[in-house]
Design a protein around this motif. Structure first.
Motif, PDB file in Angstrom:
ATOM      1  N   HIS A 148      96.474  62.121  21.601  1.00  0.00           N
ATOM      2  CA  HIS A 148      96.729  61.326  20.221  1.00  0.00           C
ATOM      3  C   HIS A 148      98.037  62.021  19.712  1.00  0.00           C
ATOM      4  N   PRO A 149      99.162  61.229  19.447  1.00  0.00           N
ATOM      5  CA  PRO A 149     100.225  61.647  18.713  1.00  0.00           C
ATOM      6  C   PRO A 149     100.011  62.934  17.575  1.00  0.00           C
ATOM      7  N   PRO A 150      99.171  62.764  16.663  1.00  0.00           N
ATOM      8  CA  PRO A 150      99.192  63.555  15.655  1.00  0.00           C
ATOM      9  C   PRO A 150      98.647  65.008  16.342  1.00  0.00           C
ATOM     10  N   VAL A 151      97.581  64.834  17.265  1.00  0.00           N
ATOM     11  CA  VAL A 151      97.270  65.907  17.987  1.00  0.00           C
ATOM     12  C   VAL A 151      98.549  67.037  18.498  1.00  0.00           C
ATOM     13  N   GLN A 152      99.328  66.080  19.416  1.00  0.00           N
ATOM     14  CA  GLN A 152     100.469  66.447  20.046  1.00  0.00           C
ATOM     15  C   GLN A 152     101.474  67.258  19.019  1.00  0.00           C
ATOM     16  N   CYS A 157      92.818  54.206  11.183  1.00  0.00           N
ATOM     17  CA  CYS A 157      93.381  54.042  12.582  1.00  0.00           C
ATOM     18  C   CYS A 157      94.471  52.767  12.378  1.00  0.00           C
ATOM     19  N   SER A 158      94.119  51.757  11.479  1.00  0.00           N
ATOM     20  CA  SER A 158      95.142  50.545  11.179  1.00  0.00           C
ATOM     21  C   SER A 158      96.479  51.277  10.384  1.00  0.00           C
ATOM     22  N   SER A 159      96.325  52.188   9.960  1.00  0.00           N
ATOM     23  CA  SER A 159      97.600  52.553   9.043  1.00  0.00           C
ATOM     24  C   SER A 159      98.691  52.831   9.887  1.00  0.00           C
ATOM     25  N   ALA A 168      88.452  58.348  22.011  1.00  0.00           N
ATOM     26  CA  ALA A 168      88.443  59.669  21.644  1.00  0.00           C
ATOM     27  C   ALA A 168      89.705  59.973  20.759  1.00  0.00           C
ATOM     28  N   PRO A 169      89.234  60.714  19.602  1.00  0.00           N
ATOM     29  CA  PRO A 169      90.210  60.693  18.515  1.00  0.00           C
ATOM     30  C   PRO A 169      91.281  61.828  18.860  1.00  0.00           C
ATOM     31  N   HIS A 170      91.084  62.789  19.688  1.00  0.00           N
ATOM     32  CA  HIS A 170      91.999  63.742  19.897  1.00  0.00           C
ATOM     33  C   HIS A 170      93.040  63.685  21.199  1.00  0.00           C
ATOM     34  N   GLU A 207      86.974  56.787  25.923  1.00  0.00           N
ATOM     35  CA  GLU A 207      86.159  57.798  25.993  1.00  0.00           C
ATOM     36  C   GLU A 207      85.788  58.088  27.478  1.00  0.00           C
ATOM     37  N   ALA A 208      85.691  56.822  28.235  1.00  0.00           N
ATOM     38  CA  ALA A 208      85.279  56.948  29.558  1.00  0.00           C
ATOM     39  C   ALA A 208      85.847  56.103  30.531  1.00  0.00           C
ATOM     40  N   PRO A 209      85.957  56.015  31.735  1.00  0.00           N
ATOM     41  CA  PRO A 209      86.541  54.953  32.223  1.00  0.00           C
ATOM     42  C   PRO A 209      86.098  53.616  32.147  1.00  0.00           C
ATOM     43  N   GLU A 210      86.817  52.490  32.482  1.00  0.00           N
ATOM     44  CA  GLU A 210      86.250  51.151  32.556  1.00  0.00           C
ATOM     45  C   GLU A 210      85.599  50.887  34.137  1.00  0.00           C
ATOM     46  N   PRO A 211      84.580  50.502  34.148  1.00  0.00           N
ATOM     47  CA  PRO A 211      83.558  49.715  33.267  1.00  0.00           C
ATOM     48  C   PRO A 211      82.422  50.749  32.523  1.00  0.00           C
ATOM     49  N   GLN A 212      82.399  51.723  32.944  1.00  0.00           N
ATOM     50  CA  GLN A 212      81.662  52.726  32.514  1.00  0.00           C
ATOM     51  C   GLN A 212      81.332  52.756  30.924  1.00  0.00           C
ATOM     52  N   LEU A 213      82.467  52.713  30.335  1.00  0.00           N
ATOM     53  CA  LEU A 213      82.535  52.768  28.732  1.00  0.00           C
ATOM     54  C   LEU A 213      81.809  51.528  28.392  1.00  0.00           C
ATOM     55  N   CYS A 214      82.111  50.348  28.911  1.00  0.00           N
ATOM     56  CA  CYS A 214      81.641  48.888  28.409  1.00  0.00           C
ATOM     57  C   CYS A 214      80.115  49.145  28.698  1.00  0.00           C
TER      58      CYS A 214
END
Length: 644
Positions: free
Chosen positions: A356-360, A387-389, A417-419, A428-435
């Motif tokens: 996430h750019p703020p983490v970077q 997030c929408s900001s 994932a936020p970070h 958070e996980a690859p597609e389709p496992q996340l779905c």
């Protein structure tokens, strides 16, 4: 006259009878039952070492009402009024200025048992333990190197149980009370001749460090008895104003604070705002623990539903320096903000492939508040708003017709994932496992179809986004386009409009009416086997299959023997002209067929004028309603007999 005599005689008889009954009536009400005959559990009260005086005398009515029809231990008055009946001196109006909290609350039962006890003054436990029911043992435990001798004799040695005119319920003022055991002449000499007041400023009245019950943190001049370092000889007067005295030894503290975002009291030279001059139970001579001290000036840091553990609960000094901020830091932080955070939050995501750019940028405060927040995770605002900001498209998605449930609930972190993450767009996980973590029914389909050759290719490859939008859209099921358009992206040759006659679901681009979009073990990914699938809409077709006879291809589900699925050039979606369909199985130009039809030369166009192509009440599949001459086999009534 005679009547008067009779009246007088009768009255005398009645009086005599009443007098003869009177002793018995008195005897009846004199018989009373003892309370303990029913309340046997209280029989041992009188045998307790310290019984309550009314209980000792079996005088239950001193506090309780007598029973009526309904039993119960009803007091004459509510507590504490019933207690004041005997203990008048404990009424609030009779107490001194400082009152013990249970007394002011009228909670006599907090310290006394009502009937009897093994301990003095009806205490429920030993006096040495009673106070610890409410007051912490800090200062009395094994970590204290020296206990004050009166503590071992009990709290009542120094404290009044109910009220006192002195602070902390002391029996006398602190100085007077200490002087009852400690001779003032020797003490004055030990303190440089300075008149003594406020002994507990340096000494813990319950227990502390040997040999003089020192508090945990003692100012160096005090510990070495160098009182004249700060005070004029033999006087409590300081050699200079208190805060100026501090700078004589701690000059660099104020200088550095003025150069690098210092704490306001330090910059102003107001050391006594945070520190006491002689001794304290808190480190660095702080007035109290650091968190309580900081909250005295900064109460708003705890406003919000979520709190940082160090924000007024553990120790503010874990993150903040007391005097000045570290180089490159602000808000008195011990290091730049990210460095402070990473001291405890060593996120493994910092080494993730996608960050996430703020983490970077080590900018934790772009998303998180430091002390308290109304949102979980100390977020600066609700997750969706936060997030929408930055991700303005999210705001537009929220206005769409169909919105993904996690987004609608403002739970971006359900998928992202936020970070940092190993997947694109911080998934958070690859597609389709996340779905499939949420879509359980689809997960079951995936497990059943994938690898068995039954899965729709995009589904089997796990490419959910080939057909679906992740956030929102204007189509049902978050489809990228209207249902048919999604299908036609790959199945371009099946687009409607190319034939004269079209299956209604196909014409309206409702492919899922017949096909399972994720896959099926049935050929063509159909939802059901035929004829069940077709009968879902064409319900009249099987009207006679149970009570009459069905056309064999229809009953066996071979609908495609006569019909096309999507569209064709012939009515009723027939695969070819009607005559060709019938003659592919039935020869109509044979003598046998002519005899069966009354010698009439048959035309191949005539079959469905009499026969139902799917089923009928008899094996001939004839329509149930027939013209009377036709039903009687009298064709000649209407037709000429050409073969006579």
């Amino acid at each position: 006259m005679r009547r008067n005599l009779i009246f007088i005689f009768t009255a005398l008889v009645l009086v005599a009878l009443m007098c003869s009954c009177s002793p018995r009536r008195q005897q009846r009400f004199a018989i009373q039952k003892n309370c303990l005959e029913c309340h046997e559990e209280f029989k041992t009260i009188a045998q307790q070492p310290v019984p309550h005086e009314p209980a000792k005398k079996n005088n239950c009515s001193a506090c309780h009402r007598n029973h009526g029809i309904i039993g119960g231990a009803y007091l004459l008055k509510s507590v504490p009024e019933v207690c004041f009946t005997c203990h008048e001196q404990l009424r609030p109006s009779q107490l001194l200025s400082n009152v013990h909290q249970p007394v002011s609350a009228g909670n006599c039962g907090g310290c006394h048992k009502p009937h009897g006890s093994e301990h003095a003054k009806l205490h429920p436990v030993a006096p040495q333990q009673l106070c610890f029911e409410c007051h912490p043992r800090t200062g009395f435990d094994s970590n204290v190197s020296q206990l004050h001798p009166p503590v071992q004799q009990g709290c009542g040695t120094c404290h009044a149980p109910h009220s006192s005119s002195a602070a902390m319920l002391l029996l006398q003022s602190e100085t007077q009370l200490c002087a009852t055991c400690h001779v003032s002449e020797g003490l004055n000499a030990a303190h440089g001749g300075i008149p003594l007041t406020g002994c507990s400023e340096c000494h813990d009245s319950h227990g502390g460090r040997a040999p003089a019950l020192w508090r945990r943190s003692v100012h160096a001049p005090v510990a070495s008895s160098q009182c004249t370092d700060c005070h004029k000889p033999g006087s409590a007067v300081t050699q200079a104003p208190t805060d100026r005295l501090c700078s004589l030894c701690h000059a660099t503290v104020q200088q550095q604070a003025q150069l690098n975002q210092g704490h306001a009291p330090v910059v102003e030279g107001n050391c006594s705002a945070c520190h006491v001059p002689h001794a304290s139970d808190s480190p660095s001579l702080l007035k109290t623990d650091s968190s309580s001290l900081c909250l005295g000036c900064h109460p708003k840091i705890r406003v919000g539903g979520a709190h940082h553990p160090d924000a007024g609960e553990r120790d503010c000094l874990e993150c903040h320096a007391p005097h000045q901020a570290a180089a490159g830091a602000d808000n008195l932080l011990r290091a730049p903000a990210s460095g402070v955070c990473l001291k405890c939050h060593a996120y493994p995501e910092r080494s993730a492939t996608v960050q996430h750019p703020p983490v970077q940028q080590n900018d934790c405060r772009r998303c998180h508040r430091m002390h308290a927040a109304g949102a979980p995770g100390l977020l600066v605002t609700a997750q969706d708003k936060l997030c929408s900001s930055c991700h303005s498209g999210v705001r537009q998605d929220m206005a769409a017709t169909s919105v993904h449930t996690p987004l609608l609930q403002g739970k971006c972190s359900a998928c992202h994932a936020p970070h940092g993450a190993a997947q694109p767009v911080l998934l958070e996980a690859p597609e389709p496992q996340l779905c499939l973590q949420c879509h359980e029914n689809t997960a079951a389909q995936f497990e059943a179809n994938s690898g068995a050759g039954y899965g729709h290719p995009p589904f089997e490859r796990g490419k959910c986004r080939d057909c679906h939008q992740p956030h929102a859209g204007e189509n049902s099921f978050l489809l990228n386009q209207p249902e048919g358009e999604v299908c036609f992206t790959c199945h371009a040759t099946a687009r409607p409009g190319a034939t004269a006659h079209e299956h209604q679901p196909f014409a309206t681009q409702r492919c899922s009416a017949c096909h399972q979009s994720h896959g099926s073990a049935i050929s063509g990914y159909l939802r059901r086997e035929k004829p069940g699938l077709c009968l879902g809409c064409h319900q009249q077709i099987d009207d006679f299959w149970e009570t009459g006879s069905g056309h064999k291809p229809a009953v066996e589900g071979k609908c495609a023997a006569c019909h096309v699925s999507h569209g064709g050039d012939h009515a009723a979606l027939l695969t070819r002209p009607r005559a060709q369909i019938c003659t592919s199985c039935h020869q109509v130009d044979t003598p046998e067929m002519a005899r069966a039809h009354g010698g009439i030369q048959l035309s191949v166009q005539m079959c469905t004028t009499c026969h139902d192509s799917h089923g009928g009440p008899t094996a001939s599949l004839m329509f149930p309603v027939q013209h009377a001459p036709f039903a009687d086999g009298k064709c000649a009534s209407c037709h000429e007999e050409k073969n006579k």
